[in-house]
Each structure stands twice: as C-alpha cells, then as structure tokens.
Design a protein around this motif. Sequence first.
Motif, PDB file in Angstrom:
ATOM      1  N   VAL A   1      -7.418   2.349   8.106  1.00  0.00           N
ATOM      2  CA  VAL A   1      -5.759   2.525   7.230  1.00  0.00           C
ATOM      3  C   VAL A   1      -4.737   1.589   7.916  1.00  0.00           C
ATOM      4  N   GLY A   2      -4.520   1.133   9.041  1.00  0.00           N
ATOM      5  CA  GLY A   2      -4.007   0.464   9.578  1.00  0.00           C
ATOM      6  C   GLY A   2      -4.343  -0.869   9.532  1.00  0.00           C
TER       7      GLY A   2
ATOM      8  N   PHE B   1       7.346   0.212   1.954  1.00  0.00           N
ATOM      9  CA  PHE B   1       6.413   0.539   3.143  1.00  0.00           C
ATOM     10  C   PHE B   1       6.614   1.324   3.618  1.00  0.00           C
ATOM     11  N   ASN B   2       7.399   2.068   4.183  1.00  0.00           N
ATOM     12  CA  ASN B   2       7.712   1.673   5.139  1.00  0.00           C
ATOM     13  C   ASN B   2       7.030   3.859   5.610  1.00  0.00           C
ATOM     14  N   ASP B   3       6.096   3.625   5.789  1.00  0.00           N
ATOM     15  CA  ASP B   3       5.471   5.330   6.264  1.00  0.00           C
ATOM     16  C   ASP B   3       4.736   6.230   6.945  1.00  0.00           C
ATOM     17  N   GLU B   4       5.578   5.396   8.304  1.00  0.00           N
ATOM     18  CA  GLU B   4       5.492   6.568   9.514  1.00  0.00           C
ATOM     19  C   GLU B   4       5.205   7.127   9.526  1.00  0.00           C
TER      20      GLU B   4
ATOM     21  N   VAL C   1      -0.477  -5.234   3.827  1.00  0.00           N
ATOM     22  CA  VAL C   1       0.863  -4.655   2.636  1.00  0.00           C
ATOM     23  C   VAL C   1       1.885  -5.016   3.046  1.00  0.00           C
ATOM     24  N   HIS C   2       2.502  -4.148   4.859  1.00  0.00           N
ATOM     25  CA  HIS C   2       3.561  -4.604   4.606  1.00  0.00           C
ATOM     26  C   HIS C   2       3.371  -6.187   5.590  1.00  0.00           C
TER      27      HIS C   2
ATOM     28  N   LYS D   1      -1.918  -1.327   6.103  1.00  0.00           N
ATOM     29  CA  LYS D   1      -0.975  -1.122   6.073  1.00  0.00           C
ATOM     30  C   LYS D   1      -0.199  -2.237   6.514  1.00  0.00           C
ATOM     31  N   HIS D   2      -0.952  -3.036   7.210  1.00  0.00           N
ATOM     32  CA  HIS D   2      -0.124  -4.491   8.334  1.00  0.00           C
ATOM     33  C   HIS D   2      -0.090  -5.637   6.976  1.00  0.00           C
TER      34      HIS D   2
END
Length: 519
Positions: free
Chosen positions: A100-101, A3-6, A107-108, A104-105
Amino acid sequence: MPFNDEKQCVGEDQPSDSDSARFSESMASLSDHECSRQSFTSDSSSKSSSPASTSPPRIVTFDEFMAATRNLTNLTLAHEIAVNENFQLRQDALPENSLVGRVKHIVHQAFWDILESELSAEPPEYEHAIRLFEEIRETLLSFLTPGGNRLRNQICEVLDTDLIRQQAEHNAVDIQGLANYVISTMGKLCAPVRDDDIRELKATSNIVEVLRQIFHVLDLMKMDMANFTIRSIRPHLQRQLVEYERSKFQEILEETPSALDETTKWIEESVNEELLSLSETALTPGAESSSKPSLSPTLVLNNSYLKLLQWDYQKKELPETLVTDEARLQELTEKLNQLKIIACLSLITNNMVGAITEGVPELANRLKRISAVLLEGMNKETFNMKETLNSVGVQTCVEVNKSLTDRGLPTLNAEVQANLVGQFSSIEEQDHPIRTLIDKRIQQYMKSLLCLPSPQKCLPPMPGGLAVIQQELEALGSQYASIVNLNKQVYGPFYANIFRKLLFSEEAEGKGLASPPSS
C-alpha cells in the motif's frame, strides 16, 4: 490535495484514572441485604428497552443499525477523550516497504511529476496548480475562528481561483508569489511547533516541491487543530461524561434491542454462581435454617468485574457496557498476568534459597527486573512460556551464584540449581499450587479494592506473598478500580434492570432461572 488520503488513528497511551468512585443511584437502590420484589420492579432510567424483555425480537433496519453504529462511535470517542489524558490524533504511518505504501508513493509521485511537466511547458498549463490553490484556500479558511473576517476576506481575495484562471489565460499568473502568500499565512495560523516547517518552506526554491511541502505542513496543522480542540473539550466532557455516556447508550439500546445480550450473560453467570454458593451454604450442617439467604447485587456485580481480569479477549466477546474500556482492560489483564508469574517466581526463589539471599535487596530487585524483561510479550500466541521460564531459572542461578561469590560464600550446587530451574518451569501449568495461591490472593486484593468507597485515597492491605509486586499491583489496582467505578456510575440503571429481569421476571420464576444450576 489529490490523493491525499492520510488516515487518522487514536493514540493509545497510558489510561488516566477517573476521579469518580460512587455507585449510580439506581444500583444503590438495590439493597445488599434485602432484595424485595418491590425494589426490583420500580422504574429504571433504561426505560422499556430491557435486555431480558419477553417481547418478540424486533427486526433492526439498516438505517437503525447505522444510527446505532454512529452512536457507539461517538460514545467510544467521547469516553476515550475524557478518561485518557494522553489521547490524541496522529497520522497513521504505513509500514515501510508495504505494498500500500509503495502504491501510494508511486501515485503521489506521478501527480507531482505531471504538475512539474505542466508548469515547465511552453506555454505553461496551470489548471492543476489552480485546483491545488483552491484546496489550499479552503484549508486555510477552515483554520479561522468566526471573528477572523479580515484575514478571511484577504485569503478569498488573493486566492480567488476565477481571477487566477483569467491571469493564467494571459500567462500572467505568479505561482511563486501565490505560494509565498500561502506560506506567510500559514505562519500566522500555525502552532509554534510548526515554525521550523514554515522556515523550511520559505527556503525551498523549487515551486513544485514548495506546493508538495505546503500540503504536508497543512496536514500537520489540521492534526494540531484537532488535538487542540480535543484538549479544549476534555474538561467539559469529564464533567458531563456519566450523563452523556448513559444517554448515548440508551439511544443505542433503542435502536438495537439486543445491545445488552452479552452483558446479561455476563451478569447471569455471576448470579447463578452466587445463588449456588448461597444454596450450598444453606445446606451446610449447623447453618441456621431460619435465615433466608439473600443475594447481594453489589457483590454479584463485583464478581462479574473480577472475571474481566481473567478474560480471554481474543476468543470471548466483552459485555457491551465495557467496550469503551476494552483496550485498557486487556492491557491491564496482560500486565496482571505478568505480575502473577513474577510473584510466583519470587515465592519459589524465597522458599528454595531465601536463607542465602536474605538481606540482599539489590539481588531481589535484579531478579525481578530479569523476570520482567524475559516475560515481556508473554500474552502473545507465539510466546514459549516453558522455554522462557527455563531461561529465567538459569539466569536466576547465575545471579544468585554471582552474589554468593561476591560475598565470599560457596555457590549453589548442581542439584539445587536443577531443582530451582525445574520449579520455575513447572509454573507454566495453570493449576500449579503456587500459581493458584498467587492468583487467589491477587483476586482477593482486587475484590477488596472494589469494596472501598475511594480506592485512590485508601488502599487495602497487601496479601502475603505479593510484596515483590506491591508497587505495580497497587498502581494497576487503582486503574482497575477507576474503570469499574466509572462504569458502575454510567451503566448502573441498566445493570439494575438486568437484575430485576433475571431474578423476578415471571419467566425466571417459572423456569427456575434464579435457582442454582444443576451440576
């Protein structure tokens, strides 16, 4: 890390000036005084992929399109690295509280919660942790130089995932020890700016949080490495930029024959304008009928560049040869529009109350700063120009009256103040005489800049009425001239070929393309 998709994005900072101010050889070969057929039919380095070619259009395949896209991406990136000293990569921060933020938070966080539950189980489950160490190992190895064999062997030995799995099967794996080794290795490889991050990692006791922060710091180290590489290759790119950009654009042109269509329209418009002007001059009573008007390619191209200062970047497509400088040109145009209004307001103020404010330079500077602050963002669609100009007028009256009071003089009467505010508000009209005058003088100054061999060393005199914005206009003009002169060097052969086709192709002669357009 999962999940690291920065994302990475380009840092947009102030553009740097190019040291180049010479025209390319191909454009220089086009005489400003004699455009003979022979000079326009010589070979060009842009080969047979002419923008005005009469051959039937070729169908571009998907693979060719993708190849052209990759070339354009490489060209744009190389150009940005070379001309922008402040260019750097950075992590793109998602807007606060964005959907989206938040997703993402969540899921991480779910991933790290699962990892924590697995490591806390009896017996512990290590598979996800082993996968993380495998990814950490590959990242650490990517930081090593070709000669770092000793450290490479050590990393591969300590973070041997097969060995770690065997240890996990016997519940003998030391996760904390592996994390400590990773942190120690990161400390050896990171830039000094990351030393504080490494110290924080060493002080963290929770193993899941340690692993989480390791990936965060590794991401920062990746960015540091990328920006270091960019700084390293910049001098080389600057030396090779003209040839590199020209060859890359040639590849794009070979893959996409229509890649100069907008550029051709851009130049053709100036060609027709110049031909019309020459025709009108020839018909003027008293003009020498024996002298045959000649068209100057340099003058035509400079006039084309001047159009970029009034370009509608939201609605009009930019010429293909200028897309690498689109952001710079747009920012430059927006700043220039603001300077135009400031100069107009200053001229009106001087005409109406100049005798009162004469000899008070601090007042003029204060009025200029007020105008600049209130006009900030004037290029946005939501900006209310008339309301802002009215506010500038009111504030100008306040400052002038304050200055008069401080000097023991009578303040402006209501009629003068209302007249001043009204004059300011009328500047909103595009065809306002003062606005037209200032615009003409700025265009004159910019045109003079393009005629100089080295604008950075010698600037043309500033036209009247622009003294209030002289410093800003000179800096902006130097940036503009640098963009133009570098563009001429890179794309000169392509421009020369366009001129040949527009002026001397059989179709142009037959259809009268080179003749002034009918009004």
